[in-house]
Scaffold this active site. Structure first.
Site, short mmCIF file in Angstrom:
data_model
loop_
_atom_site.label_atom_id
_atom_site.label_comp_id
_atom_site.label_asym_id
_atom_site.label_seq_id
_atom_site.Cartn_x
_atom_site.Cartn_y
_atom_site.Cartn_z
N LYS A 78 -0.22 6.88 -16.12
CA LYS A 78 1.10 6.32 -16.94
C LYS A 78 0.48 6.62 -18.38
O LYS A 78 -0.29 6.39 -18.27
CB LYS A 78 2.05 5.36 -16.70
CG LYS A 78 0.53 3.85 -15.86
CD LYS A 78 0.53 3.20 -17.55
CE LYS A 78 -0.72 2.62 -16.84
NZ LYS A 78 -2.35 2.16 -18.25
N ASP A 108 0.09 -2.35 -11.25
CA ASP A 108 1.28 -0.98 -11.90
C ASP A 108 1.51 -0.11 -10.95
O ASP A 108 2.23 1.23 -11.37
CB ASP A 108 0.08 -0.53 -12.40
CG ASP A 108 0.10 -0.58 -14.04
OD1 ASP A 108 0.11 -1.74 -14.91
OD2 ASP A 108 -1.55 -0.35 -14.58
P1 ATP Z 1 -5.63 1.34 -15.16
O1 ATP Z 1 -4.81 1.57 -15.57
O2 ATP Z 1 -4.27 0.84 -13.72
O3 ATP Z 1 -5.70 0.07 -15.49
P2 ATP Z 1 -7.62 3.37 -14.58
O4 ATP Z 1 -6.96 4.51 -14.41
O5 ATP Z 1 -8.45 2.31 -15.56
O6 ATP Z 1 -6.18 2.03 -13.80
P3 ATP Z 1 -8.02 3.41 -11.60
O7 ATP Z 1 -9.01 5.22 -12.18
O8 ATP Z 1 -7.10 4.06 -11.06
O9 ATP Z 1 -8.69 3.10 -13.56
O10 ATP Z 1 -9.78 3.44 -11.01
C1 ATP Z 1 -10.48 2.18 -10.90
C2 ATP Z 1 -11.47 2.16 -10.24
O11 ATP Z 1 -10.45 1.88 -8.71
C3 ATP Z 1 -12.85 2.82 -10.00
O12 ATP Z 1 -14.46 1.86 -9.54
C4 ATP Z 1 -12.36 3.60 -8.38
O13 ATP Z 1 -13.59 4.10 -7.79
C5 ATP Z 1 -11.68 2.38 -7.82
N1 ATP Z 1 -10.41 3.64 -7.06
C6 ATP Z 1 -10.21 3.36 -5.86
N2 ATP Z 1 -8.78 4.20 -4.96
C7 ATP Z 1 -9.33 4.78 -6.69
C8 ATP Z 1 -8.01 6.05 -6.48
N3 ATP Z 1 -7.31 6.50 -5.58
N4 ATP Z 1 -8.26 7.24 -7.73
C9 ATP Z 1 -9.17 6.53 -8.99
N5 ATP Z 1 -9.76 5.74 -8.72
C10 ATP Z 1 -9.72 4.50 -7.49
#
Ligand code: ATP
Length: 290
Positions: A10, A137
């Protein structure tokens, strides 16, 4: 049996932080948009009574702290079904810790897959109820398309589909901690004037330029990364109608009417970014692939 789910990322067309609940969760108003930058999540039964998980990306834990694993546990708790043993394989294309909800969409994908695999016939709303305990989310990633998210981000109201366009997504090589980003919001003297209503009005009008003019993210001013400013500037100089950071960053996206211009601009960003891709808005969230 194996179920494979397409799990879209997203972007936030608008993100306002409106306050904080006594339990520490932040109140937000956001305009969310699914894009066709997707992880592929496969789930199958193993018969061993356990959960096992593999992922092709560095920095993603392959154990119970993975959002996909937590979603599977939440599913079996909610449905009171015995876990027959499941395997989860995540093929990651969405960059990690990027503000693109990569972890949340993997969790959403597992809920959609298990609903099929276990033949539980839960509604999307029920899957969202399970998902919100895994992450704020996750409900959006189940529903997808264009949605206004309020409360802690889990109350969703559909908005009209975004008009066709090219969305250039670029992640600079910097890390942002979502927790620290929210802490900066707490340090503010007062909450700022919300902007999301303008973005919602623009989407209702269906005019891409108006949407581009109303892009907004509270975190941009709070975190203030020069890499983000530089990418935005470059996008705007090279044909983007508007550009903004997504989520708590650091990924930046630009809206383009012309796909060729978006691709040319992607070429200019490649050397300074960890990931650059041109995508399109989607009118759905996680879906089962045949
Ligand atoms: P958001 O936009 O919801 O804040 P994000 O894109 O910033 O999310 P993510 O990639 O969802 O961040 O992941 C953040 C943290 O979650 C990382 O430290 C990662 O190690 C951990 N994590 C746990 N499970 C997952 C997964 N399936 N995919 C990605 N990261 C994961």
């Amino acid at each position: 049996m194996k179920v494979t789910v397409l799990a879209p990322a997203k972007i936030n067309l608008s993100l306002d932080i409106l306050g904080k609940r006594p339990d520490g969760y932040h109140l937000v108003k956001m305009l969310m948009q699914s894009v066709d930058l997707c992880d592929i999540v496969s789930v199958w039964d193993t018969g061993d009574g356990k959960i096992s998980l593999s992922c092709n990306a560095d920095g993603v834990p392959c154990e119970k702290t993975n959002t996909a694993w937590r979603a599977a546990e939440a599913f079996f708790t909610f449905t009171k079904k015995r876990n027959p043993g499941i395997g989860i394989k995540i093929k990651k294309r969405i960059p990690v810790s990027a503000g693109l909800a990569g972890g949340s969409t993997d969790a959403a994908a597992v809920l959609v897959a298990l609903n099929e695999l276990m033949n539980t016939r839960l509604s999307k709303e029920e899957l969202c109820d399970i998902g919100e305990d895994v992450g704020a989310d996750v409900p959006f990633c189940i529903m997808g398309a264009t949605m206004v998210a309020t409360g802690i981000g889990t109350i969703l109201t559909p908005a009209p589909d975004m008009p066709e366009c090219s969305i250039l997504v670029a992640k600079p090589p910097v890390s942002v901690s979502t927790k620290e980003a929210y802490a900066l919001a707490d340090d503010r003297e007062s909450y700022w004037e919300p902007h999301t209503d303008d973005a919602v009005e623009a989407v209702c009008d269906g005019e891409l330029q108006k949407i581009a003019d109303s892009l907004y993210n509270d975190f941009e001013e709070l975190i203030h990364l020069k890499e983000v400013d530089n990418i935005k500037e470059l996008m705007l100089e090279n044909g983007a109608l508007g550009a903004c950071m997504s989520g708590s960053g650091p990924t930046v996206f630009g809206l383009f009417e012309d796909q060729g211009a978006a691709e040319d601009c992607a070429g200019l960003l490649e050397k300074d970014c960890e990931m650059v891709t041109v995508c399109r808005p989607l009118d759905h969230g996680c879906i089962i692939l045949d």
